[in-house]
Design a protein around this motif. Structure first.
Motif, PDB file in Angstrom:
ATOM      1  N   ASN A   1      19.591 -27.578  16.429  1.00 33.30           N
ATOM      2  CA  ASN A   1      19.050 -28.698  15.765  1.00 33.30           C
ATOM      3  C   ASN A   1      20.004 -29.734  15.298  1.00 33.30           C
ATOM      4  O   ASN A   1      20.147 -30.697  14.254  1.00 33.30           O
ATOM      5  CB  ASN A   1      18.267 -28.429  14.489  1.00 33.30           C
ATOM      6  CG  ASN A   1      19.206 -27.453  13.560  1.00 33.30           C
ATOM      7  OD1 ASN A   1      20.448 -27.200  13.841  1.00 33.30           O
ATOM      8  ND2 ASN A   1      18.725 -27.235  12.391  1.00 33.30           N
ATOM      9  N   ARG A   2      21.349 -29.725  15.983  1.00 31.31           N
ATOM     10  CA  ARG A   2      22.279 -30.723  15.855  1.00 31.31           C
ATOM     11  C   ARG A   2      23.027 -30.438  14.223  1.00 31.31           C
ATOM     12  O   ARG A   2      23.848 -31.341  13.868  1.00 31.31           O
ATOM     13  CB  ARG A   2      21.949 -32.143  16.032  1.00 31.31           C
ATOM     14  CG  ARG A   2      21.659 -32.295  17.697  1.00 31.31           C
ATOM     15  CD  ARG A   2      21.390 -33.961  17.832  1.00 31.31           C
ATOM     16  NE  ARG A   2      22.456 -34.682  17.714  1.00 31.31           N
ATOM     17  CZ  ARG A   2      22.745 -35.790  17.820  1.00 31.31           C
ATOM     18  NH1 ARG A   2      21.666 -36.635  18.054  1.00 31.31           N
ATOM     19  NH2 ARG A   2      23.981 -36.587  17.798  1.00 31.31           N
ATOM     20  N   MET A   3      22.860 -29.571  13.763  1.00 34.27           N
ATOM     21  CA  MET A   3      23.764 -29.284  12.760  1.00 34.27           C
ATOM     22  C   MET A   3      25.326 -29.210  13.298  1.00 34.27           C
ATOM     23  O   MET A   3      26.101 -29.100  12.229  1.00 34.27           O
ATOM     24  CB  MET A   3      23.457 -27.803  12.104  1.00 34.27           C
ATOM     25  CG  MET A   3      21.883 -27.907  11.477  1.00 34.27           C
ATOM     26  SD  MET A   3      21.705 -28.905   9.811  1.00 34.27           S
ATOM     27  CE  MET A   3      22.446 -28.085   8.633  1.00 34.27           C
TER      28      MET A   3
ATOM     29  N   GLU B   1      18.539 -36.535  12.079  1.00 41.82           N
ATOM     30  CA  GLU B   1      17.692 -36.421  10.934  1.00 41.82           C
ATOM     31  C   GLU B   1      15.894 -36.271  11.757  1.00 41.82           C
ATOM     32  O   GLU B   1      15.472 -35.326  11.067  1.00 41.82           O
ATOM     33  CB  GLU B   1      17.596 -37.485  10.157  1.00 41.82           C
ATOM     34  CG  GLU B   1      18.773 -37.415   8.934  1.00 41.82           C
ATOM     35  CD  GLU B   1      20.013 -38.112   9.755  1.00 41.82           C
ATOM     36  OE1 GLU B   1      19.928 -38.793  10.794  1.00 41.82           O
ATOM     37  OE2 GLU B   1      21.351 -37.867   9.428  1.00 41.82           O
ATOM     38  N   GLU B   2      15.745 -36.901  12.668  1.00 43.36           N
ATOM     39  CA  GLU B   2      14.598 -36.967  12.850  1.00 43.36           C
ATOM     40  C   GLU B   2      14.213 -35.516  13.872  1.00 43.36           C
ATOM     41  O   GLU B   2      13.167 -35.021  13.706  1.00 43.36           O
ATOM     42  CB  GLU B   2      14.269 -38.087  14.057  1.00 43.36           C
ATOM     43  CG  GLU B   2      14.384 -39.592  13.404  1.00 43.36           C
ATOM     44  CD  GLU B   2      13.049 -39.726  12.442  1.00 43.36           C
ATOM     45  OE1 GLU B   2      11.961 -39.193  12.778  1.00 43.36           O
ATOM     46  OE2 GLU B   2      13.360 -40.250  11.608  1.00 43.36           O
TER      47      GLU B   2
ATOM     48  N   ARG C   1      15.858 -32.769  13.168  1.00 43.11           N
ATOM     49  CA  ARG C   1      15.621 -31.660  12.216  1.00 43.11           C
ATOM     50  C   ARG C   1      14.324 -31.505  11.656  1.00 43.11           C
ATOM     51  O   ARG C   1      13.881 -30.514  11.242  1.00 43.11           O
ATOM     52  CB  ARG C   1      16.805 -32.041  11.165  1.00 43.11           C
ATOM     53  CG  ARG C   1      18.217 -31.461  11.890  1.00 43.11           C
ATOM     54  CD  ARG C   1      19.378 -31.635  11.014  1.00 43.11           C
ATOM     55  NE  ARG C   1      20.551 -31.891  11.726  1.00 43.11           N
ATOM     56  CZ  ARG C   1      21.354 -32.818  11.067  1.00 43.11           C
ATOM     57  NH1 ARG C   1      21.213 -33.572  10.074  1.00 43.11           N
ATOM     58  NH2 ARG C   1      22.607 -33.151  12.052  1.00 43.11           N
ATOM     59  N   ARG C   2      13.760 -32.810  11.437  1.00 40.70           N
ATOM     60  CA  ARG C   2      12.484 -32.727  10.662  1.00 40.70           C
ATOM     61  C   ARG C   2      11.521 -32.065  11.527  1.00 40.70           C
ATOM     62  O   ARG C   2      10.207 -31.942  11.031  1.00 40.70           O
ATOM     63  CB  ARG C   2      11.943 -34.121   9.980  1.00 40.70           C
ATOM     64  CG  ARG C   2      12.692 -34.740   9.159  1.00 40.70           C
ATOM     65  CD  ARG C   2      12.473 -36.109   8.570  1.00 40.70           C
ATOM     66  NE  ARG C   2      13.847 -36.577   8.041  1.00 40.70           N
ATOM     67  CZ  ARG C   2      13.951 -37.929   7.612  1.00 40.70           C
ATOM     68  NH1 ARG C   2      13.000 -38.784   8.194  1.00 40.70           N
ATOM     69  NH2 ARG C   2      15.024 -38.214   6.766  1.00 40.70           N
TER      70      ARG C   2
ATOM     71  N   ILE D   1      11.974 -29.782  13.575  1.00 41.04           N
ATOM     72  CA  ILE D   1      12.310 -28.099  13.957  1.00 41.04           C
ATOM     73  C   ILE D   1      12.238 -27.390  12.699  1.00 41.04           C
ATOM     74  O   ILE D   1      12.768 -27.918  11.801  1.00 41.04           O
ATOM     75  CB  ILE D   1      13.723 -28.160  14.759  1.00 41.04           C
ATOM     76  CG1 ILE D   1      13.644 -28.816  15.878  1.00 41.04           C
ATOM     77  CG2 ILE D   1      14.065 -26.569  14.930  1.00 41.04           C
ATOM     78  CD1 ILE D   1      14.910 -28.604  16.673  1.00 41.04           C
TER      79      ILE D   1
ATOM     80  N   VAL E   1       9.850 -31.438   3.608  1.00 40.16           N
ATOM     81  CA  VAL E   1       9.893 -32.288   4.973  1.00 40.16           C
ATOM     82  C   VAL E   1       8.769 -33.220   5.015  1.00 40.16           C
ATOM     83  O   VAL E   1       8.979 -34.216   5.588  1.00 40.16           O
ATOM     84  CB  VAL E   1       9.839 -31.174   6.326  1.00 40.16           C
ATOM     85  CG1 VAL E   1       9.853 -31.894   7.451  1.00 40.16           C
ATOM     86  CG2 VAL E   1      11.286 -30.216   6.151  1.00 40.16           C
TER      87      VAL E   1
ATOM     88  N   LEU F   1       9.845 -36.006   3.436  1.00 38.41           N
ATOM     89  CA  LEU F   1      10.990 -36.924   4.276  1.00 38.41           C
ATOM     90  C   LEU F   1      10.229 -37.840   5.271  1.00 38.41           C
ATOM     91  O   LEU F   1      10.652 -38.859   5.542  1.00 38.41           O
ATOM     92  CB  LEU F   1      11.948 -36.112   4.680  1.00 38.41           C
ATOM     93  CG  LEU F   1      12.824 -35.545   3.712  1.00 38.41           C
ATOM     94  CD1 LEU F   1      13.699 -34.398   4.426  1.00 38.41           C
ATOM     95  CD2 LEU F   1      13.599 -36.387   2.908  1.00 38.41           C
TER      96      LEU F   1
ATOM     97  N   ARG G   1      20.508 -30.657   4.547  1.00 37.18           N
ATOM     98  CA  ARG G   1      20.807 -31.413   6.078  1.00 37.18           C
ATOM     99  C   ARG G   1      19.813 -30.786   7.226  1.00 37.18           C
ATOM    100  O   ARG G   1      19.310 -31.382   8.013  1.00 37.18           O
ATOM    101  CB  ARG G   1      22.129 -31.051   6.483  1.00 37.18           C
ATOM    102  CG  ARG G   1      23.328 -32.134   6.933  1.00 37.18           C
ATOM    103  CD  ARG G   1      24.417 -31.799   6.594  1.00 37.18           C
ATOM    104  NE  ARG G   1      25.016 -30.930   7.677  1.00 37.18           N
ATOM    105  CZ  ARG G   1      25.187 -31.241   8.897  1.00 37.18           C
ATOM    106  NH1 ARG G   1      25.127 -32.197   9.728  1.00 37.18           N
ATOM    107  NH2 ARG G   1      25.813 -29.953   9.647  1.00 37.18           N
ATOM    108  N   GLY G   2      19.678 -29.589   6.806  1.00 38.70           N
ATOM    109  CA  GLY G   2      18.959 -28.919   7.925  1.00 38.70           C
ATOM    110  C   GLY G   2      17.332 -29.448   7.887  1.00 38.70           C
ATOM    111  O   GLY G   2      16.531 -29.201   8.523  1.00 38.70           O
ATOM    112  N   MET G   3      16.891 -29.727   6.722  1.00 40.64           N
ATOM    113  CA  MET G   3      15.441 -30.264   6.470  1.00 40.64           C
ATOM    114  C   MET G   3      15.238 -31.484   7.053  1.00 40.64           C
ATOM    115  O   MET G   3      14.349 -31.906   7.137  1.00 40.64           O
ATOM    116  CB  MET G   3      15.240 -30.217   5.168  1.00 40.64           C
ATOM    117  CG  MET G   3      14.832 -28.918   4.342  1.00 40.64           C
ATOM    118  SD  MET G   3      13.960 -27.611   5.328  1.00 40.64           S
ATOM    119  CE  MET G   3      15.046 -26.084   5.529  1.00 40.64           C
ATOM    120  N   GLY G   4      16.646 -32.197   7.440  1.00 41.55           N
ATOM    121  CA  GLY G   4      16.496 -33.436   7.998  1.00 41.55           C
ATOM    122  C   GLY G   4      16.747 -34.712   6.971  1.00 41.55           C
ATOM    123  O   GLY G   4      16.551 -35.729   7.214  1.00 41.55           O
TER     124      GLY G   4
ATOM    125  N   GLN H   1      19.628 -39.512   1.182  1.00 41.51           N
ATOM    126  CA  GLN H   1      18.750 -38.665   0.656  1.00 41.51           C
ATOM    127  C   GLN H   1      19.159 -37.506  -0.007  1.00 41.51           C
ATOM    128  O   GLN H   1      18.775 -36.858  -1.153  1.00 41.51           O
ATOM    129  CB  GLN H   1      17.636 -38.411   1.827  1.00 41.51           C
ATOM    130  CG  GLN H   1      16.938 -39.515   2.100  1.00 41.51           C
ATOM    131  CD  GLN H   1      15.942 -39.476   3.220  1.00 41.51           C
ATOM    132  OE1 GLN H   1      16.188 -38.697   4.256  1.00 41.51           O
ATOM    133  NE2 GLN H   1      15.019 -39.767   3.378  1.00 41.51           N
TER     134      GLN H   1
END
Lengths: 369, 246
Positions: free
Chosen positions: A48-50, A71-72, A74-75, A77, A99, A102, B151-154, B159
């Motif tokens: 998830n590109r962390m 960000e898109e 991760r939302r 996944i 989520v 967001l 961050r993991g939640m996007g 934000q």
């Protein structure tokens, strides 16, 4: 669904992930396991590109993850984080709904979805919606963490030691709940753990890692039956034969059981033994076909088949359910000192039996390879 | 019983205070009973209400600016771009806090001159320090795991700041603003010496004319104002997330 192609990740000169390639099929649970520092969490975070790979690429549904906005991506996944990671200043409902918030869902839709998820994970929405993470037990917090990850119904779920902070008893309950949930939802799950029993219990596939490399990628039963090298052999442990039994379900190895009623059992103490061979245990049932006892034949019968006196049994103490593992069945068999364990339904009805001889045979064929 | 402490008592105190400030008759009665045999009890050049409003303006403008600039600076030095300034800002703010407020004001006069504006500048400079300090330590104390989780939640950077970091640090930040305000209410009385008006005017006048009724009028009003603000912000603070409750 997810594919790693020659992925390398270096951290300040340290090699965290050293050129791995593997893929994860849709709707399967893939468990990444290995000692700490083996690169399993790094591998997870590359999805998830962390984290960004130093070279190579990760594909999601055929598209490189690098082609999405982080960000898109991760939302879309689900992510369940080590040590829960719930937002302490938000209520349970706000945490689960983050989520969707967001993603700018309308409030009513968000609230409906939140309640739906709380029910799914077995927490009463009316009671839990307004609670704060500090008011939850460890197990409840973990469940909320899973609900939060599922909020926007993502096809992929990343779980980083999600049950690591919970005591062993609750961990097992959470694992069973998760397994049941996964049977229903059929997500593509990447699961990081250092607990081998957890990996065996939950994984469709297990990826064993060490020093950033994949040592073995196989079904749990295969890994236990034939470890790829000395490290894996040691990692899975000397009791791997026993652990491997946890990979098989009782239902798949069930044989027909002999049942008789209590009335029929009265005369069965001593009768001719036609073929001189071994005879199965006679499971005695009541009118509702529920298990009440047994007649066990003496071992080594000669020309006469002799049954030992009737023994009353409690179904839950001797019986196993079809969904239980062979490991559990073996433990019942050994515990009762019998040659088989009855397989019973939730109502206590005898469905069949699992035999010690079948377990031994399965064990020998698997490990010998 | 709880309502008497949290609602009725404060309301009664505020009402008594308002009467004391606006009704000269009542004030004279009170002062006469406390300080008999004075020539005068009511400061005749400006009304107390006017002095109080000047005082509110001094405190409001300086602390308002300090809060906005201080929080902004605090956020800046905790972002990746501002990280390099983090130690400098912390050092300066902790050293500067050791100066007594009166000294800051005294130093400001030769530099900026007399009047309302220079007093604002002096009050601003002094009161910004607790705001920066608390903003930085509030943001620094947010659990990195929660930020990672955001961050993991996007969440995007902005934000993460608005939905995670600021709400979690709010209590500590507001505590800084509270300190800054209360200090300013006291320090602003010294502003009268440099011609800024406010409640200090009547205190200074009382000291010059040896009239303790005047001194008491200014000091009591300023003290009540400070207590009131402190109480109010304390109430706000109690509604914010408290890290210690976990």
């Amino acid at each position: 669904m997810i594919e790693f192609r020659n992925v390398v990740k270096r951290y300040r000169g340290q090699m965290a992930v050293d050129g791995i390639s593997f893929s994860i099929a849709e709707a399967e649970v893939c468990v990444l396991i290995g000692p700490s520092g083996c690169g399993k969490t790094t591998t997870l975070k590359l999805i998830n590109r962390m984290l960004e790979p130093s070279s190579g690429e990760v594909l999601l549904d055929g598209h490189p993850v690098a082609s999405f906005e982080p960000e898109e991506l991760r939302r879309g996944i689900g992510y369940v984080i080590q040590s829960v990671g719930l937002f302490p200043h938000m209520s349970v409902a706000e945490n689960v709904g983050i989520v969707p918030r967001l993603m700018k869902w309308e409030r009513s839709r968000r609230e409906k979805r939140t309640d739906e998820l709380l029910e799914l994970i077995g927490l009463d929405p009316a009671q839990y919606r307004r609670k704060y993470p500090s008011e939850l037990s460890g197990g409840e917090a973990q469940r909320v963490g899973v609900a939060r990850a599922l909020a926007a119904d993502p096809p992929v779920l990343l779980m980083d030691e999600p049950f690591g902070a919970v005591d062993p008893l609750n961990r097992e309950i959470l694992q069973l709940e998760f397994a049941a949930l996964q049977r229903k939802l059929r997500k593509t799950v990447v699961f990081v753990t250092h607990d081998l029993d957890e990996a065996i219990r939950l994984g469709d596939h297990v990826v064993i890692m060490r020093e950033g490399r994949i040592l073995q990628h196989d079904q749990p039963a295969e890994v236990l039956a034939s470890p790829a090298n000395e490290f894996v052999r040691q990692f899975v442990g000397v009791d791997r034969a026993l652990k491997r039994l946890a990979c098989f379900e009782v239902g798949d190895y069930m044989k027909r059981a002999e049942t008789i009623t209590r009335e029929e059992s009265f005369g069965r103490r001593n009768e001719p033994n036609g073929d001189g061979g071994e005879h199965p245990i006679l499971w005695v049932t009541n009118r509702d076909q529920a298990l009440v006892g047994m007649l066990e034949p003496e071992l080594n019968p000669g020309s006469r088949l002799v049954y030992r006196p009737y023994v009353a049994l409690h179904p839950d103490e001797v019986g196993v359910r079809p969904a239980a593992s062979l490991r559990e069945a073996l433990s019942r068999i050994l515990g009762q000192g019998l040659r088989a364990a009855p397989v019973i339904s939730d109502e206590g009805r005898v469905l069949g039996e699992v035999r010690l001889s079948d377990i031994e045979e399965l064990n020998q064929t698997g490990i010998a390879r | 019983m709880k309502r008497i402490g949290s609602v009725v008592l404060p309301a009664l105190l505020v009402a008594a205070f308002a009467v004391f400030v606006w009704s000269e008759g009542v004030r004279e009665l009170v002062l006469r009973s406390m300080f008999p045999d004075r020539v005068s009890y009511i400061y005749e050049r400006v009304t107390l209400a006017r002095l109080l409003s000047q005082h509110v303006a001094l405190v409001g403008v300086s602390s308002g600016l300090a809060a906005v600039v201080g929080v902004t600076l605090g956020i800046f030095v905790t972002r990746p771009i501002g990280r390099d300034f983090h130690p400098i800002v912390q050092d300066i703010s902790s050293v500067a806090q050791t100066f007594p407020p009166v000294a800051v004001l005294a130093l400001a006069v030769p530099a900026i001159g007399f009047g309302f504006a220079p007093s604002i500048v002096a009050l601003f400079v002094y009161s910004i320090l607790p705001v920066i300090n608390n903003t930085v330590s509030g943001l620094d104390s947010v659990d990195p795991a929660v930020i990672e989780s955001s961050r993991g939640m996007g969440m995007k950077r902005r934000q993460i700041l608005w939905l995670t970091e600021l709400p979690l640090a709010a209590r500590v930040i507001v505590a800084g603003i509270r300190t800054s305000l209360v200090i300013n209410v006291g320090t602003a009385t010294v502003g009268a010496v440099v011609g800024a008006g406010g409640l200090g005017t009547v205190i200074v006048s009382g000291l010059v004319r040896d009239n303790s009724a005047y001194v008491f009028t200014g000091a009591a009003t300023a003290a009540f104002f400070a207590f009131g603000l402190d109480f109010l912000i304390g109430r706000i603070q109690n509604r914010l997330y408290d890290a210690r409750s976990d």
